[in-house]
Scaffold this motif. Sequence first.
Motif, short mmCIF file in Angstrom:
data_model
loop_
_atom_site.label_atom_id
_atom_site.label_comp_id
_atom_site.label_asym_id
_atom_site.label_seq_id
_atom_site.Cartn_x
_atom_site.Cartn_y
_atom_site.Cartn_z
N LEU A 112 53.33 -16.43 -7.13
CA LEU A 112 52.41 -16.19 -8.07
C LEU A 112 51.18 -15.24 -8.13
CD1 LEU A 112 52.35 -20.15 -9.23
CD2 LEU A 112 53.63 -18.12 -10.03
N VAL A 113 50.58 -15.42 -6.90
CA VAL A 113 49.49 -14.55 -6.51
C VAL A 113 49.90 -13.07 -6.69
CG1 VAL A 113 48.03 -13.87 -4.63
CG2 VAL A 113 48.15 -16.34 -4.93
N GLY A 114 51.00 -12.94 -6.01
CA GLY A 114 51.61 -11.52 -6.08
C GLY A 114 51.92 -11.01 -7.39
N LEU A 115 52.21 -11.83 -8.29
CA LEU A 115 52.41 -11.16 -9.88
C LEU A 115 51.33 -11.05 -10.48
CD1 LEU A 115 55.12 -13.77 -11.17
CD2 LEU A 115 55.53 -11.16 -10.71
N VAL A 116 50.22 -11.86 -10.11
CA VAL A 116 48.76 -11.53 -10.64
C VAL A 116 48.26 -10.42 -9.92
CG1 VAL A 116 46.38 -12.35 -10.98
CG2 VAL A 116 48.22 -13.87 -11.22
N GLY A 117 48.39 -10.11 -8.69
CA GLY A 117 47.81 -9.02 -8.17
C GLY A 117 48.54 -7.64 -8.47
N ALA A 118 49.91 -7.76 -8.77
CA ALA A 118 50.37 -6.55 -9.17
C ALA A 118 50.18 -6.09 -10.46
CB ALA A 118 52.01 -6.65 -9.02
N ALA A 119 49.58 -6.86 -11.28
CA ALA A 119 49.24 -6.59 -12.54
C ALA A 119 47.91 -5.88 -12.51
CB ALA A 119 48.79 -7.96 -13.65
N HIS A 120 47.20 -6.16 -11.59
CA HIS A 120 45.84 -5.27 -11.49
C HIS A 120 45.97 -3.78 -10.75
CE1 HIS A 120 44.55 -9.57 -12.05
NE2 HIS A 120 43.53 -8.87 -12.44
N GLU A 121 45.00 -2.81 -11.13
CA GLU A 121 45.10 -1.42 -10.63
C GLU A 121 44.88 -1.41 -9.22
OE1 GLU A 121 46.37 1.17 -11.94
OE2 GLU A 121 46.98 -0.16 -13.74
N VAL A 122 43.87 -2.23 -8.92
CA VAL A 122 43.12 -2.27 -7.36
C VAL A 122 44.15 -3.06 -6.42
CG1 VAL A 122 41.05 -2.57 -5.88
CG2 VAL A 122 40.95 -2.01 -8.41
N PRO A 123 44.57 -2.60 -5.47
CA PRO A 123 45.20 -3.54 -4.47
C PRO A 123 44.61 -4.42 -3.78
CG PRO A 123 45.00 -1.50 -3.60
CD PRO A 123 44.43 -1.22 -4.99
N THR A 124 45.28 -5.44 -3.52
CA THR A 124 44.64 -6.66 -2.85
C THR A 124 44.57 -6.47 -1.25
OG1 THR A 124 46.59 -7.95 -2.69
CG2 THR A 124 45.26 -8.07 -4.62
N VAL A 125 43.90 -7.58 -0.41
CA VAL A 125 44.10 -7.40 0.82
C VAL A 125 45.79 -7.34 1.41
CG1 VAL A 125 43.72 -8.54 2.82
CG2 VAL A 125 42.01 -8.77 1.26
N LEU A 126 46.34 -7.88 0.80
CA LEU A 126 47.85 -7.79 1.13
C LEU A 126 48.69 -6.72 0.31
CD1 LEU A 126 48.74 -11.86 1.47
CD2 LEU A 126 48.20 -10.11 3.01
N GLY A 127 48.13 -6.35 -0.43
CA GLY A 127 48.88 -5.07 -1.34
C GLY A 127 50.07 -5.34 -1.91
N PHE A 128 49.91 -6.62 -2.89
CA PHE A 128 51.35 -6.94 -3.43
C PHE A 128 51.45 -6.10 -4.54
CE2 PHE A 128 50.19 -11.63 -2.19
CZ PHE A 128 50.93 -11.30 -1.14
N ASP A 129 52.70 -5.93 -4.80
CA ASP A 129 53.41 -5.37 -6.09
C ASP A 129 54.38 -6.13 -6.43
OD1 ASP A 129 55.27 -4.35 -4.16
OD2 ASP A 129 54.84 -2.27 -4.61
N TYR A 130 55.26 -5.61 -7.68
CA TYR A 130 56.51 -6.41 -7.97
C TYR A 130 57.43 -6.48 -7.02
CZ TYR A 130 53.82 -6.02 -12.51
OH TYR A 130 52.65 -6.29 -13.30
N GLY A 131 57.80 -5.50 -6.25
CA GLY A 131 58.65 -5.55 -5.02
C GLY A 131 58.46 -6.69 -4.26
N ASP A 132 57.01 -6.94 -3.85
CA ASP A 132 56.48 -8.06 -3.16
C ASP A 132 56.83 -9.44 -3.82
OD1 ASP A 132 55.92 -6.32 -1.00
OD2 ASP A 132 53.85 -6.11 -1.77
N ALA A 133 56.62 -9.35 -5.09
CA ALA A 133 56.86 -10.74 -5.77
C ALA A 133 58.10 -11.10 -6.01
CB ALA A 133 56.32 -10.62 -7.27
N VAL A 134 59.27 -10.21 -6.00
CA VAL A 134 60.65 -10.22 -5.73
C VAL A 134 61.05 -11.05 -4.51
CG1 VAL A 134 62.88 -9.27 -5.93
CG2 VAL A 134 61.31 -8.80 -7.71
N LEU A 135 60.49 -10.27 -3.50
CA LEU A 135 60.64 -10.75 -2.02
C LEU A 135 60.12 -12.11 -1.79
CD1 LEU A 135 61.53 -10.14 1.04
CD2 LEU A 135 59.03 -9.51 1.19
N HIS A 136 59.00 -12.38 -2.32
CA HIS A 136 58.36 -13.80 -2.07
C HIS A 136 59.01 -14.82 -2.89
CE1 HIS A 136 54.40 -11.50 -1.15
NE2 HIS A 136 55.30 -11.76 0.12
N GLY A 137 59.57 -14.55 -4.32
CA GLY A 137 60.44 -15.49 -5.03
C GLY A 137 61.70 -15.59 -4.24
N GLY A 138 62.33 -14.67 -3.50
CA GLY A 138 63.50 -14.84 -2.85
C GLY A 138 63.32 -15.82 -1.76
N LEU A 139 62.25 -15.63 -0.99
CA LEU A 139 62.04 -16.32 0.13
C LEU A 139 61.63 -17.95 -0.45
CD1 LEU A 139 59.97 -14.07 2.48
CD2 LEU A 139 62.35 -14.69 2.69
#
Length: 182
Positions: A112-139
């Motif tokens: 959930l944090v990755g989906l919100v973070g991927a929607a913003h232009e500025v990268p977060t500390v963990l640098g989430f994007d939509y690929g990371d959201a798919v990885l986290h959803g799979g895990l």
Amino acid sequence: MTSPPRPEPRSRAAGGPDIVPVSPNPYRFRTGRVVLVLEGVLLLVLGVWGLAAAGEGTAPPAGAAVGPLQLTTAHAALLLGTGVLAVGCSVRRRSALAVVTAQAVGYAVLFLVGLVGAAHEVPTVLGFDYGDAVLHGGLMVIGLGLGMWMAGEGLEGLWWERRRRASRSDDHHRSGTSRSPS
């Protein structure tokens, strides 16, 4: 938190039937452990690869490219830690269940944090994007599925079966006497 004592088999001398507790699906933990170890090894490889790529110093703020993912140092360390826990805790049933439960909850939050973070232009500390959201959803799904698979005995309970008795010929072999025709 201690586990309840395992029920003792009742013997005929104690006045009860000769029954013992039996697991209804003894292969569940073994197969779940194999999947947990495989997942842990893959996360270890991904984490080490991410740390090596992010440690080169040329990585952008969104992280280094590791396959289809962009991994920052913190994100790679998180994956590496999850892999270490998965492999290390796969030996015992309770620790494996604790790891897959924490994995399911933790990666649901990161999804959930990755989906919100991927929607913003500025990268977060963990640098989430939509690929990371798919990885986290799979895990998250793997953790939830493994938890439900390996906790089956705790949910279903033990079966009680009669103790198998040795055949008569086995009793003679153990006592040293043999049955010879006369």
